[in-house]
Design a protein around this motif. Structure first.
Motif, PDB file in Angstrom:
ATOM      1  N   LYS A  18      -4.422  20.486  69.589  1.00 40.01           N
ATOM      2  CA  LYS A  18      -5.417  20.407  71.265  1.00 40.01           C
ATOM      3  C   LYS A  18      -4.831  22.499  71.316  1.00 40.01           C
ATOM      4  CE  LYS A  18      -3.969  16.312  72.023  1.00 40.01           C
ATOM      5  NZ  LYS A  18      -3.572  15.002  73.424  1.00 40.01           N
ATOM      6  N   GLU A  19      -4.072  22.215  71.138  1.00 40.40           N
ATOM      7  CA  GLU A  19      -3.475  24.351  71.807  1.00 40.40           C
ATOM      8  C   GLU A  19      -4.498  25.091  71.103  1.00 40.40           C
ATOM      9  OE1 GLU A  19       0.114  25.542  70.607  1.00 40.40           O
ATOM     10  OE2 GLU A  19       1.184  23.880  72.658  1.00 40.40           O
ATOM     11  N   ILE A  20      -5.282  25.151  69.615  1.00 42.07           N
ATOM     12  CA  ILE A  20      -5.835  25.773  69.380  1.00 42.07           C
ATOM     13  C   ILE A  20      -7.113  25.962  69.621  1.00 42.07           C
ATOM     14  CG2 ILE A  20      -7.178  26.834  67.290  1.00 42.07           C
ATOM     15  CD1 ILE A  20      -5.008  25.544  64.773  1.00 42.07           C
ATOM     16  N   GLU A  21      -7.905  24.377  69.890  1.00 42.81           N
ATOM     17  CA  GLU A  21      -9.011  24.406  70.434  1.00 42.81           C
ATOM     18  C   GLU A  21      -8.880  24.700  71.748  1.00 42.81           C
ATOM     19  OE1 GLU A  21     -11.377  22.343  69.755  1.00 42.81           O
ATOM     20  OE2 GLU A  21     -10.351  23.104  67.229  1.00 42.81           O
ATOM     21  N   GLN A  22      -7.487  24.468  72.798  1.00 38.32           N
ATOM     22  CA  GLN A  22      -7.622  25.336  73.834  1.00 38.32           C
ATOM     23  C   GLN A  22      -7.944  26.867  73.588  1.00 38.32           C
ATOM     24  OE1 GLN A  22      -4.361  24.155  75.845  1.00 38.32           O
ATOM     25  NE2 GLN A  22      -4.416  22.081  76.059  1.00 38.32           N
ATOM     26  N   LEU A  23      -7.966  27.759  73.114  1.00 37.25           N
ATOM     27  CA  LEU A  23      -7.679  29.122  72.415  1.00 37.25           C
ATOM     28  C   LEU A  23      -8.703  29.687  72.343  1.00 37.25           C
ATOM     29  CD1 LEU A  23      -4.028  29.543  70.843  1.00 37.25           C
ATOM     30  CD2 LEU A  23      -4.895  30.240  73.208  1.00 37.25           C
ATOM     31  N   LYS A  24      -9.380  28.576  72.324  1.00 33.79           N
ATOM     32  CA  LYS A  24     -10.936  28.969  71.290  1.00 33.79           C
ATOM     33  C   LYS A  24     -11.739  28.929  72.222  1.00 33.79           C
ATOM     34  CE  LYS A  24     -10.744  27.090  66.146  1.00 33.79           C
ATOM     35  NZ  LYS A  24     -11.933  25.779  65.503  1.00 33.79           N
ATOM     36  N   LYS A  25     -11.719  27.538  73.221  1.00 33.80           N
ATOM     37  CA  LYS A  25     -12.677  27.789  74.396  1.00 33.80           C
ATOM     38  C   LYS A  25     -12.508  29.253  75.308  1.00 33.80           C
ATOM     39  CE  LYS A  25     -12.477  23.057  75.067  1.00 33.80           C
ATOM     40  NZ  LYS A  25     -12.279  21.623  75.350  1.00 33.80           N
ATOM     41  N   SER A  26     -10.978  29.375  75.460  1.00 36.07           N
ATOM     42  CA  SER A  26     -10.702  30.485  76.001  1.00 36.07           C
ATOM     43  C   SER A  26     -11.672  31.696  75.736  1.00 36.07           C
ATOM     44  CB  SER A  26      -9.168  30.326  76.651  1.00 36.07           C
ATOM     45  OG  SER A  26      -8.535  29.743  76.955  1.00 36.07           O
TER      46      SER A  26
END
Length: 426
Positions: free
Chosen positions: A36-44
């Motif tokens: 989940k954290e990796i996906e959030q970072l990708k969006k940012s």
């Protein structure tokens, strides 16, 4: 005796399986959080990349993504090691169960053959009448009855062992399939990590070309950090001086009371020596009163169990961070959150000061000798002198309009010295 060994073996097998399930569940949960954290970072990162302008936040987000990817690979490796151990254990259990089943079947076959040879009523009567006395006849009769019961019990043991064996074989097959899936996931993550590191290398190369722009960003960040650090130090120094005055007053009153009782006068030089002693204590003066000492001890006792002030990903840790030829010191940790995220006090205390710098707020909360500091807030809902409770909302996180990143900074100070907050939070 064999039945007792089997029961003990079964109990050990259940306890090992239970421990494995708990550890495996914890690893899977951590892996889900990392995903989940990796996906959030990708969006940012996608939002920042659209600007096509290299920034420190872009570098931090990519470095954090690489760190999380490496942690995920380590978690997968741990899962694989656990599965390997479980597969070995399963294989041993299957072999042991199969061996036990073969023995039970062999013994049962012998009992059936014996029963078949002596199944006639005439043979049983002859066996009884051949007894030397009544007691022997009675014992032989009980033997005939128990032999039948034992055959039924043996048949039941065979059935239960077959059920357990079938279950263990099913678990073994499942673990082997799960290991194969994890190995594929591991290969995929390593390939993605390789791509991230290639991109990291490209960015570092670009840094050289954009040295002037980066230098401007670094200079700006250093000035902002320095201004905030000076403001925090000034606020803490003010608290220390206030406590020194209180302690001096307490000592003066105590000395006056003693002088009244003993009718002795306290010389001016003695008073000055005591004042110097108070100042020499430094930040420890913050815990000089019983209430502050208790709060300090309580806060210290919560180390490693505090909740993060805001939900999100730690994008930069405590300490020195080098960008090209420039090094920046982070006195806390940076937490990337969602826009409008709530910031909460990590522990109960008193608001020492609310600072407004670079269009954002910083809240300083005192916990006896310790201070928790919350920076880069858009707005605050507390004021200086206010008592706050643990997990009480104190404001919301600000968003950097130039880069679109929502990130707060969290610090913990012991007196006038910052300490690493990572060891304090869960």
């Amino acid at each position: 005796m064999r039945l007792l060994k089997f029961i003990i073996f079964l109990a050990l097998m259940i306890s090992v399986t239970s421990a494995f399930s708990q550890s495996s569940s914890a690893l899977k949960k951590r892996k889900d959080v990392i995903n989940k954290e990796i996906e959030q970072l990708k969006k940012s990162r996608n939002k920042i990349d659209k600007s096509k302008k290299l920034s420190l936040n872009q570098i931090n987000l990519l470095n954090t993504q690489i760190r999380l990817r490496e942690e995920k690979i380590q978690t997968i490796n741990s899962e694989i090691r656990m599965l390997d151990s479980k597969i070995i254990s399963n294989t041993t259990e299957v072999k042991s169960l199969q061996s036990n089943l073969d023995k039970l079947k062999a013994e049962y076959a012998k009992m059936i053959q014996f029963a078949f040879k002596n199944q006639g009523a005439y043979n049983k009567l002859m066996f009884l009448f051949a007894s030397h006395d009544f007691n022997q006849a009675y014992m032989r009769l009980k033997y005939i009855q128990q032999a039948g019961q034992f055959r039924k019990k043996q048949a039941s043991n065979i059935q239960s062992t077959q059920v357990i064996l079938k279950k263990e074989i099913s678990v073994l097959d499942h673990n082997k399939k799960e290991k194969s899936s994890l190995l594929l996931d591991q290969i995929s993550e390593k390939q993605t990590l390789g791509k991230d590191k290639i991109q990291q290398s490209k960015i570092l190369t670009t840094l050289t070309k954009q040295q002037k722009d980066l230098q401007k960003q670094l200079t700006k960040k250093q000035k902002e950090a320095s201004d905030l650090n000076n403001a925090i130090q000034a606020a803490i120094r003010k608290e220390i001086l206030a406590e020194q005055r209180k302690a001096a007053e307490r000592e003066r009153l105590a000395a006056a009371a003693k002088a009244k009782l003993t009718k002795e006068k306290i010389s001016e030089s003695s008073s000055n020596e005591k004042k110097t002693s108070i100042e020499a204590k430094g930040s420890s003066i913050l815990a000089s009163s019983p209430a502050d000492a208790k709060l300090s001890s309580s806060f210290l006792g919560s180390r490693g169990r505090l909740q993060k002030p805001a939900s999100g990903i730690i994008t930069q840790g405590f300490g020195q961070h080098k960008y090209n030829n420039v090094t920046i010191f982070n006195p806390g940790i940076n937490i990337k959150t969602e826009p409008g995220a709530t910031v909460s006090a990590v522990y109960g205390g008193k608001v020492s000061k609310v600072i407004f710098l670079v269009n954002t707020y910083t809240v300083i909360i005192r916990h006896g000798e310790y201070f928790s500091i919350y920076s880069k807030l858009k707005n605050v809902s507390v004021s200086a002198g206010q008592e706050v409770q643990a997990r009480q909302s104190i404001g919301t996180v600000a968003t950097d309009q130039s880069e679109g990143v929502t990130e707060m900074q969290f610090q913990i100070w012991k007196g006038g010295t910052p300490v690493n907050p990572s060891s304090w939070i869960l």
